[in-house]
Enzyme design. Structure first.
Site, PDB file in Angstrom:
ATOM      1  N   GLU A  85      -2.976  52.080  77.577  1.00 30.23           N
ATOM      2  CA  GLU A  85      -3.159  52.676  76.263  1.00 30.23           C
ATOM      3  C   GLU A  85      -3.164  51.575  75.195  1.00 30.23           C
ATOM      4  O   GLU A  85      -2.180  50.877  75.000  1.00 30.23           O
ATOM      5  CB  GLU A  85      -1.987  53.642  76.018  1.00 30.23           C
ATOM      6  CG  GLU A  85      -1.919  54.220  74.649  1.00 30.23           C
ATOM      7  CD  GLU A  85      -0.655  55.083  74.480  1.00 30.23           C
ATOM      8  OE1 GLU A  85       0.127  55.218  75.443  1.00 30.23           O
ATOM      9  OE2 GLU A  85      -0.472  55.614  73.379  1.00 30.23           O
ATOM     10  N   ASP A 136       2.522  54.467  76.841  1.00 31.48           N
ATOM     11  CA  ASP A 136       3.832  54.461  76.211  1.00 31.48           C
ATOM     12  C   ASP A 136       4.613  55.699  76.634  1.00 31.48           C
ATOM     13  O   ASP A 136       4.027  56.726  76.944  1.00 31.48           O
ATOM     14  CB  ASP A 136       3.688  54.489  74.675  1.00 31.48           C
ATOM     15  CG  ASP A 136       3.059  53.202  74.156  1.00 31.48           C
ATOM     16  OD1 ASP A 136       3.046  52.221  74.916  1.00 31.48           O
ATOM     17  OD2 ASP A 136       2.583  53.210  73.009  1.00 31.48           O
ATOM     18  N   ASP A 172       5.948  58.021  75.100  1.00 27.99           N
ATOM     19  CA  ASP A 172       6.109  58.946  73.967  1.00 27.99           C
ATOM     20  C   ASP A 172       5.099  60.081  74.075  1.00 27.99           C
ATOM     21  O   ASP A 172       4.368  60.170  75.061  1.00 27.99           O
ATOM     22  CB  ASP A 172       5.962  58.190  72.638  1.00 27.99           C
ATOM     23  CG  ASP A 172       4.593  57.511  72.531  1.00 27.99           C
ATOM     24  OD1 ASP A 172       3.718  57.790  73.389  1.00 27.99           O
ATOM     25  OD2 ASP A 172       4.406  56.703  71.610  1.00 27.99           O
ATOM     26  N   ASP A 225       2.275  60.716  72.484  1.00 34.99           N
ATOM     27  CA  ASP A 225       0.882  60.286  72.588  1.00 34.99           C
ATOM     28  C   ASP A 225       0.567  59.824  74.003  1.00 34.99           C
ATOM     29  O   ASP A 225      -0.473  60.156  74.559  1.00 34.99           O
ATOM     30  CB  ASP A 225       0.615  59.122  71.622  1.00 34.99           C
ATOM     31  CG  ASP A 225       0.333  59.632  70.220  1.00 34.99           C
ATOM     32  OD1 ASP A 225       0.253  60.872  70.044  1.00 34.99           O
ATOM     33  OD2 ASP A 225       0.220  58.783  69.306  1.00 34.99           O
TER      34      ASP A 225
END
Ligand code: 28F
Length: 640
Positions: A428, A501, A503, A505
């Site tokens: 990402e 990541d 998280d 997203d």
């Protein structure tokens, strides 16, 4: 009570049950989670056979506190007489392999899989104990088995009753399965499915471990089934149901169109799923192709010179459920797992029932049909456009100039060309991509940073996918085409590793990529080649010593062990330098990868649909429930 006299017959039987215990995989597929639940399906199937033949309207499945399974039906009960060999028939059914098959000669009897009671002895063989209680001929009877059926009690007459029916309880053998915890959701899906398939049958599931209970009963089960599958979808038509057939083959059919592109069908024979389709599925597809093309020609949507609509154009957005009952004498299954109907007669019966009813239905609902035909024509156009674009993808080996240009700015390729060893990291963002590029083992590891947003492929056409730069690059990089033409053998990589990541997203990108792999490169997942990388959440430093924690629990452990430590929470991969990323996440010797697999369950399709809606909470639940994350063995050995 053990069998006292060992005669040749009882030795034979023990040998049979022993064979099951020695090679459980041969009888139930595996001894993991799937095999364990298979025991429940076997006993449920026997109860459902009774219901399918019109005996008993309620089946109750209970997961008892200590993972004992109890299945009860209100059928005729099991005959309590003696078999020609002198032992009770019930004992034969629960101790002789394939006993059911010997009993199933009465013609006209419709059974799950056509092997009435075959599974009972297999379940017994793989159980610590099993208890059968049956109400039959005015009395309650009980018989118990222990140690995989090797110890057998007498058939006990307990007392009078005015009920009929059978109850089987068993405790799966921990020595064979390791873990015997049942999954409520898994059994729930199956119980619900059974209710969808038998109108008027009440299915009850009780979980005594968590005090949960659910009940299902449908008057029009197939309609309810499709409504259930489409609960979160935008639909273009009502659920339409047809039925018909002959004395030996009955056909129940339901369909509905959504605005999506998926073509899903769920087929059943005698209420058992035929995962690989077969003649009945061919029959309904032929009927759809013929009826819609006829309508399109008759009403000027297709001119004389135009090509016919393809089956795939016609089935875009179609969900169909087809359920046949077939008498035993006509039952034929094919394929390794017997999940494919072979009965030739089924094809014609299905085709003629559906052609006749569908032709009429389309005529009667012209406005709706015209709308569907226009949608199908758009699908045809998109297919031709994609075909053209595809000629460029084709080859698998070697890419054309346009593709090379697309890839070259992005992919950091591996030096080796070894498709059996190479790994592709999907990373990402550019900054993490940078760290990954400098931290990697460039011999075998390739890095593809994803910059733009990954397209949601739940509703995308092939042409749209190829227009999406991120996905097109991914397809060319893997080099094995996509969709129906995807060929897992020509994949350039042995592992495709999604590295995002930790998280929301990151989770979203994971989901979008998994959706793409699931819809368009499913064999890659089935071959166990898709992984999710597990980067650490924290760095804990004590002087020069550095420890990484991959979960909050691990962080607590580190704190306990080392006392005061300096803690850094990683917000993204970009915060790690190249060395750290290599040490924690990419180094095959030390990293942890999560292998992605998919439960073979009709719910998976549905869950993918929910997943792509805007309910983030449901999305999370889905990941937990339906993508089975299996931790790859963490390599502890370091060289040197
Ligand atoms: C909880 C699991 O296994 N239910 C069953 C029956 C009913 C009959 C049967 C079963 C066929 C000829 C023996 C009764 N009356 N639930 C169950 N319900 N097996 S298993 O028969 C088995 C053989 O002899 C049954 C008349 N015919 C069949």
């Amino acid at each position: 009570m053990p069998v006292k006299e060992y005669n040749e017959k009882s030795i034979q039987i023990l040998k049979g049950l022993d064979a099951v215990r020695k090679r459980p995989g041969m009888y139930i597929g595996s001894t993991d989670y799937h095999g364990l639940h298979h025991l429940v399906w076997e006993i449920m199937d026997n109860a459902m056979d009774e219901a399918l033949n019109g005996f008993g309207k309620v089946i109750k499945v209970t997961i008892e506190k200590n993972n004992v399974i109890c299945v009860e039906d209100e059928g005729r009960g099991m005959p309590t007489g003696k078999h020609a060999s002198g032992v009770p028939t019930i004992q034969v059914i629960f101790t002789e392999l394939h006993a059911g098959a010997k009993f199933s000669s009465e013609s006209g009897y419709k059974t799950a899989g056509g092997l009435h009671g075959v599974g009972a002895s297999v379940v017994n063989a793989l159980s610590e104990w099993l208890e059968v209680t049956t109400n039959y001929g005015g009395y309650t009877w009980r018989m118990t088995f222990k140690n995989g059926g090797s110890d057998v009690s007498k058939l006990e007459k307990l007392g009078p009753t005015n009920k009929t029916g059978t109850k089987v309880r068993f405790l799966a053998d921990k020595k064979i399965f390791g873990r015997i915890e049942y999954n409520y959701e898994t059994i729930l899906e199956r119980v619900r499915e059974a209710a969808f398939l038998t109108n008027g049958l009440k299915m009850v599931l009780v979980d005594e471990r968590k005090n949960q209970k659910e009940e299902f009963c449908f008057e029009n089960g197939l309609e309810a089934f499709v409504n259930y599958l489409h609960a979160d979808r935008d639909v273009l038509t009502p659920v339409v149901t047809f039925n018909g057939g002959t004395g030996k083959i009955t056909v129940d059919f339901a369909f509905q169109y959504t605005d999506g592109v998926a073509d899903s069908s769920y087929s059943f024979v005698n209420h058992v799923r035929t995962v690989d389709g077969g003649t009945h599925v061919i029959g309904y597809k032929t009927a759809f192709t013929k009826c819609f093309n006829d309508y399109a020609r008759k009403n000027g949507f297709l001119k004389e010179k135009d090509d016919n609509l393809d089956g795939s154009d016609i089935r875009e957005g179609l969900t169909a459920v087809i359920s046949l009952t077939i008498t035993e004498d006509l039952l034929e299954f094919e394929g390794q797992t017997k999940g494919k109907l072979g009965t030739p007669e089924a094809r014609n019966v299905v085709e003629s029932v559906i052609s006749e009813r569908l032709t009429f239905y389309l005529q009667e609902n012209r406005e709706m049909t015209d709308g569907l035909i226009r949608k199908m024509l758009r699908a045809l156009q998109a297919r031709k456009a994609a075909q053209k674009a595809r000629e460029e993808v084709r080859s698998g080996k070697g890419r054309n100039r346009k593709q090379e240009r697309l890839i070259s700015g992005k992919l950091a390729p591996a030096q080796s060309r070894n498709a059996k060893k190479n790994e592709l990291f999907l990373v990402e963002g550019d900054s993490a991509g940078g760290s990954a590029k400098s931290g990697r083992d460039s011999k075998y590891q390739a890095i593809l940073p994803l910059r733009g947003k990954v397209l949601n492929t739940e509703k995308a056409s092939d042409a749209e996918i190829l227009r999406n730069e991120e996905l097109a690059t991914l397809i060319y990089t893997i080099g094995a085409d996509f969709g129906e033409k995807f060929d897992v053998e020509s994949s350039n990589y042995d592992k495709i590793i999604i590295m995002t990541d930790a998280d929301t997203d990151g989770a979203h990108i994971q989901v979008l990529l998994l959706t793409f792999f699931y819809r368009y490169m499913r064999p890659l997942i089935e071959a166990g080649k898709v992984y999710v990388a597990l980067p650490p959440l924290y760095k804990a430093q004590k002087g020069k010593e550095v420890h990484y924690a991959y979960s909050d629990d691990e962080l607590e452990e580190i704190k306990e062990k080392y006392g005061k430590v300096e803690i850094q929470r990683y917000k993204g991969l970009g915060e790690m330098n190249a060395d750290q990323l290599w040490d924690t996440t990419m180094n095959p010797e030390t990293r942890t990868l999560i292998q992605v697999s998919i439960d073979d369950n009709f719910a998976t399709d549905k869950k993918f649909n929910i997943l792509m809606g805007d309910r983030a909470d449901i999305r999370r639940e889905w990941i937990e429930d339906f993508v089975t994350f299996t931790l790859e063995d963490k390599y502890q050995l370091r060289e040197g």
